[in-house]
Design a protein around this motif. Sequence first.
Motif, mmCIF file in Angstrom:
data_model
loop_
_atom_site.group_PDB
_atom_site.id
_atom_site.type_symbol
_atom_site.label_atom_id
_atom_site.label_comp_id
_atom_site.label_asym_id
_atom_site.label_seq_id
_atom_site.Cartn_x
_atom_site.Cartn_y
_atom_site.Cartn_z
ATOM 1 N N ASN A 9 0.848 -1.187 0.000
ATOM 2 C CA ASN A 9 0.000 0.000 0.000
ATOM 3 C C ASN A 9 0.882 1.234 0.000
ATOM 4 O O ASN A 9 1.759 1.358 0.866
ATOM 5 C CB ASN A 9 -0.926 0.015 1.222
ATOM 6 C CG ASN A 9 -2.171 -0.788 1.005
ATOM 7 O OD1 ASN A 9 -2.739 -0.784 -0.083
ATOM 8 N ND2 ASN A 9 -2.619 -1.480 2.044
ATOM 9 N N GLN A 11 0.970 5.703 -0.700
ATOM 10 C CA GLN A 11 0.132 6.887 -0.691
ATOM 11 C C GLN A 11 -0.133 7.346 -2.124
ATOM 12 O O GLN A 11 0.760 7.340 -2.973
ATOM 13 C CB GLN A 11 0.793 8.007 0.109
ATOM 14 C CG GLN A 11 -0.166 9.105 0.464
ATOM 15 C CD GLN A 11 0.377 10.014 1.545
ATOM 16 O OE1 GLN A 11 1.564 10.223 1.664
ATOM 17 N NE2 GLN A 11 -0.532 10.563 2.335
ATOM 18 N N THR A 12 -1.378 7.733 -2.371
ATOM 19 C CA THR A 12 -1.818 8.163 -3.699
ATOM 20 C C THR A 12 -2.597 9.466 -3.566
ATOM 21 O O THR A 12 -2.869 9.936 -2.458
ATOM 22 C CB THR A 12 -2.714 7.090 -4.351
ATOM 23 O OG1 THR A 12 -3.880 6.911 -3.542
ATOM 24 C CG2 THR A 12 -1.980 5.765 -4.493
ATOM 25 N N ASP A 14 -5.534 12.267 -5.978
ATOM 26 C CA ASP A 14 -6.261 12.570 -7.212
ATOM 27 C C ASP A 14 -5.758 13.908 -7.754
ATOM 28 O O ASP A 14 -4.857 14.521 -7.183
ATOM 29 C CB ASP A 14 -7.778 12.540 -6.993
ATOM 30 C CG ASP A 14 -8.312 13.643 -6.088
ATOM 31 O OD1 ASP A 14 -7.569 14.612 -5.785
ATOM 32 O OD2 ASP A 14 -9.482 13.558 -5.690
ATOM 33 N N LYS A 18 -6.366 15.229 -3.203
ATOM 34 C CA LYS A 18 -6.995 14.446 -2.133
ATOM 35 C C LYS A 18 -6.198 13.160 -1.965
ATOM 36 O O LYS A 18 -6.034 12.371 -2.899
ATOM 37 C CB LYS A 18 -8.447 14.126 -2.472
ATOM 38 C CG LYS A 18 -9.131 13.348 -1.368
ATOM 39 C CD LYS A 18 -10.573 13.024 -1.700
ATOM 40 C CE LYS A 18 -11.153 12.202 -0.567
ATOM 41 N NZ LYS A 18 -12.202 11.326 -1.003
ATOM 42 N N ASP A 20 -4.955 9.412 -0.408
ATOM 43 C CA ASP A 20 -5.523 8.104 -0.110
ATOM 44 C C ASP A 20 -4.364 7.108 -0.088
ATOM 45 O O ASP A 20 -3.196 7.495 -0.242
ATOM 46 C CB ASP A 20 -6.539 7.717 -1.195
ATOM 47 C CG ASP A 20 -7.542 6.671 -0.727
ATOM 48 O OD1 ASP A 20 -7.371 6.112 0.380
ATOM 49 O OD2 ASP A 20 -8.492 6.398 -1.480
ATOM 50 N N ALA A 22 -3.412 3.046 -1.752
ATOM 51 C CA ALA A 22 -3.863 1.986 -2.656
ATOM 52 C C ALA A 22 -2.726 0.993 -2.843
ATOM 53 O O ALA A 22 -1.545 1.351 -2.761
ATOM 54 C CB ALA A 22 -4.275 2.571 -3.995
ATOM 55 N N HIS A 105 -5.227 4.307 -8.579
ATOM 56 C CA HIS A 105 -5.429 5.754 -8.533
ATOM 57 C C HIS A 105 -4.526 6.453 -9.545
ATOM 58 O O HIS A 105 -3.522 5.919 -9.985
ATOM 59 C CB HIS A 105 -5.163 6.280 -7.124
ATOM 60 C CG HIS A 105 -6.118 5.726 -6.122
ATOM 61 N ND1 HIS A 105 -5.862 5.732 -4.774
ATOM 62 C CD2 HIS A 105 -7.330 5.127 -6.253
ATOM 63 C CE1 HIS A 105 -6.864 5.176 -4.124
ATOM 64 N NE2 HIS A 105 -7.764 4.790 -5.012
#
Length: 123
Positions: A9, A11-12, A14, A18, A20, A22, A105
């Motif tokens: 996992n 960090q991603t 948009d 923002k 998130d 993934a 993402h």
Amino acid sequence: MAEVRIGDNIQTADIHGKLDFAPVTTLPHSVGNSETAKFLTLTLESGKAVRLTPGHLMPTCGGIVLPASELVVGDCLLTVDGKETLFEVSSSATDYGIYTAVTQHTFIVANGIVASPFSIENV
């Protein structure tokens, strides 16, 4: 980036910044690769910095995605802390080690800076 594996996992973000997390679905460049490329280092006013190829795509605060080579001092980039100003663009000699990670993402976070996992050479 060299230590990231499929399924990790990361960090991603948009296009608006923002954040998130993934799982990594693809690692386009082999681990421990010996691919060579010319690199740029983008340094923000906060001191955050990322080393990438000139064709690497970077989202700006205005929602425009540009190759790193087209960014100029004063441009606004997305970070884990919000919006930050590009302070310096420096180039380095050709070096080894091209790494990226692809998730579901659009963008990933590298050294606290939001970036595309792709470059114009690989789109």
